[in-house]
Enzyme design. Structure first.
Site, mmCIF file in Angstrom:
data_model
loop_
_atom_site.group_PDB
_atom_site.id
_atom_site.type_symbol
_atom_site.label_atom_id
_atom_site.label_comp_id
_atom_site.label_asym_id
_atom_site.label_seq_id
_atom_site.Cartn_x
_atom_site.Cartn_y
_atom_site.Cartn_z
ATOM 1 N N ASP A 67 0.924 -1.299 -0.175
ATOM 2 C CA ASP A 67 0.046 0.038 0.076
ATOM 3 C C ASP A 67 0.661 1.340 -0.022
ATOM 4 O O ASP A 67 2.053 1.243 0.274
ATOM 5 C CB ASP A 67 -1.024 0.014 1.212
ATOM 6 C CG ASP A 67 -0.463 -0.519 2.499
ATOM 7 O OD1 ASP A 67 0.809 -0.697 2.345
ATOM 8 O OD2 ASP A 67 -1.164 -1.129 3.574
ATOM 9 N N ASN A 136 -8.009 -3.169 13.941
ATOM 10 C CA ASN A 136 -9.194 -3.389 13.550
ATOM 11 C C ASN A 136 -9.245 -4.565 12.763
ATOM 12 O O ASN A 136 -10.213 -4.794 12.108
ATOM 13 C CB ASN A 136 -9.952 -2.015 13.042
ATOM 14 C CG ASN A 136 -9.146 -1.751 11.656
ATOM 15 O OD1 ASN A 136 -8.071 -2.377 11.299
ATOM 16 N ND2 ASN A 136 -9.506 -0.648 11.005
ATOM 17 N N HIS A 138 -7.441 -4.853 9.917
ATOM 18 C CA HIS A 138 -7.312 -4.642 8.543
ATOM 19 C C HIS A 138 -5.663 -5.416 8.261
ATOM 20 O O HIS A 138 -4.952 -5.597 9.036
ATOM 21 C CB HIS A 138 -7.154 -3.314 8.256
ATOM 22 C CG HIS A 138 -6.046 -2.231 8.859
ATOM 23 N ND1 HIS A 138 -6.241 -1.029 9.038
ATOM 24 C CD2 HIS A 138 -4.702 -2.720 8.994
ATOM 25 C CE1 HIS A 138 -4.828 -0.628 9.265
ATOM 26 N NE2 HIS A 138 -3.853 -1.384 9.308
ATOM 27 N N GLU A 143 -9.910 -1.990 4.987
ATOM 28 C CA GLU A 143 -10.231 -1.652 6.212
ATOM 29 C C GLU A 143 -11.638 -2.570 6.538
ATOM 30 O O GLU A 143 -11.925 -3.061 5.462
ATOM 31 C CB GLU A 143 -10.725 -0.259 6.430
ATOM 32 C CG GLU A 143 -9.642 0.744 6.262
ATOM 33 C CD GLU A 143 -8.882 0.754 7.445
ATOM 34 O OE1 GLU A 143 -8.524 -0.217 8.411
ATOM 35 O OE2 GLU A 143 -8.300 1.971 8.030
HETATM 36 C C1 F6R Z 1 1.284 -1.250 5.927
HETATM 37 C C2 F6R Z 1 -0.084 -2.032 6.165
HETATM 38 C C3 F6R Z 1 -0.724 -2.276 7.378
HETATM 39 C C4 F6R Z 1 0.052 -2.459 8.759
HETATM 40 C C5 F6R Z 1 -0.812 -2.377 9.948
HETATM 41 C C6 F6R Z 1 -0.027 -2.598 11.359
HETATM 42 O O1 F6R Z 1 1.749 -1.546 4.870
HETATM 43 O O2 F6R Z 1 -0.229 -2.810 5.136
HETATM 44 O O3 F6R Z 1 -1.705 -3.284 7.424
HETATM 45 O O4 F6R Z 1 0.565 -3.834 8.554
HETATM 46 O O5 F6R Z 1 -1.519 -1.060 9.944
HETATM 47 O O6 F6R Z 1 0.720 -1.480 11.429
HETATM 48 P P1 F6R Z 1 2.005 -1.599 12.527
HETATM 49 O O7 F6R Z 1 2.754 -2.615 12.051
HETATM 50 O O8 F6R Z 1 2.538 -0.395 12.540
HETATM 51 O O9 F6R Z 1 1.167 -1.874 13.647
#
Ligand code: F6R
Length: 248
Positions: A67, A136, A138, A143
């Site tokens: 992303d 959440n 994701h 989301e």
């Molecule tokens: C980032 C991504 C997100 C993160 C998730 C957890 O490329 O795809 O899904 O993996 O938001 O983020 P952290 O590791 O910062 O808790």
């Protein structure tokens, strides 16, 4: 699904790095799907160490990132382009043309997203997808409510995700509202998936995704449909799991 519960963040990072190294050793031109965020930082540090100390070779590897924030140029310090360059790519021998990250600044997102999906297929498909998980549930920026068959597209970020990521920006107002993300359908097409999670703030998402129903309200639960998905998580992230059959 394979669930590996470890004691420390270092162990998570090392276990995940071994999975990536195994993929590269058995297929030097493997296609990796990569994540950003705090969780995979230790994995990337370990891969850099393996490259420097053990000759782990990235010269034929292709990568596709999950992303990118809409509106951030690649040289913006909070962009995922910048993150990947700083935390992995500039330290290993990956060929620049083999690096793919969604664009946050294209003037035609629809065409770009279609091209991104097509490029993944043309490169042979993703062999190993690395994932983190949002509080959440994701994965990528899919989301809650995301279609389980979705492909790369623009998603609106929830307030909770923007708040969680505000720590990297000057203020909440600077956190982008939209992101381009691979879809859940894109992720499910990867041959292997490894999801990393650490800390109590991920415990509910972890239990919902592993022991709850498959539901778009917990996007990571779609991984229950994947034949080769591995979770590498610490005790805190595993603290709400109820089955006693997981590997420690
Ligand atoms: C980032 C991504 C997100 C993160 C998730 C957890 O490329 O795809 O899904 O993996 O938001 O983020 P952290 O590791 O910062 O808790």
């Amino acid at each position: 699904m394979e669930i590996l519960i470890t004691d420390t963040y270092e162990e998570i990072s090392k276990a995940a790095a071994r999975v990536v190294a195994k993929a590269l050793n058995s297929k030097p031109d493997a296609v990796l799907g990569l994540a950003t965020g705090s969780t995979p930082l230790g994995l990337y540090r370990e891969l850099i160490r393996m490259h420097k100390d053990e000759g782990l070779d990235f010269s034929q590897v292709t990568t596709f990132n999950l992303d990118e924030y809409v509106g951030l140029r690649g040289d913006h310090p909070q962009s995922y382009h910048y993150f990947m360059h700083e935390n992995l790519f500039k330290h290993v021998n990956i060929a620049r043309p083999n690096i793919y990250i969604p664009s946050g600044t294209t003037d035609n997102y629809e065409a770009f997203c279609k091209w991104y999906e097509q490029r993944i297929v043309e490169c042979g498909g993703i062999d190993l997808q690395v994932l983190g998980i949002g509080g959440n549930g994701h994965i990528g920026f899919n989301e809650p409510g995301s279609s389980l068959g979705s492909l790369t597209r623009i998603k609106t970020l929830t307030k909770g995700t923007r708040k969680a990521n505000a720590r990297f920006f000057k203020s909440m107002r600077d956190v982008p509202k939209y992101a381009v993300t691979m879809g859940i359908g894109t992720i499910l097409k990867a041959r292997k998936v490894v999801l990393l999670a650490t800390g109590e703030s991920k415990a509910q998402a972890v239990v919902d995704s592993l022991e709850g129903p498959v539901s778009s309200m917990c996007p990571a639960s779609a991984l229950q449909l994947h034949r080769f998905a591995t979770y590498v998580i610490d005790q805190a992230a595993a603290s709400k799991l109820t089955l006693d059959t997981y590997e420690h």
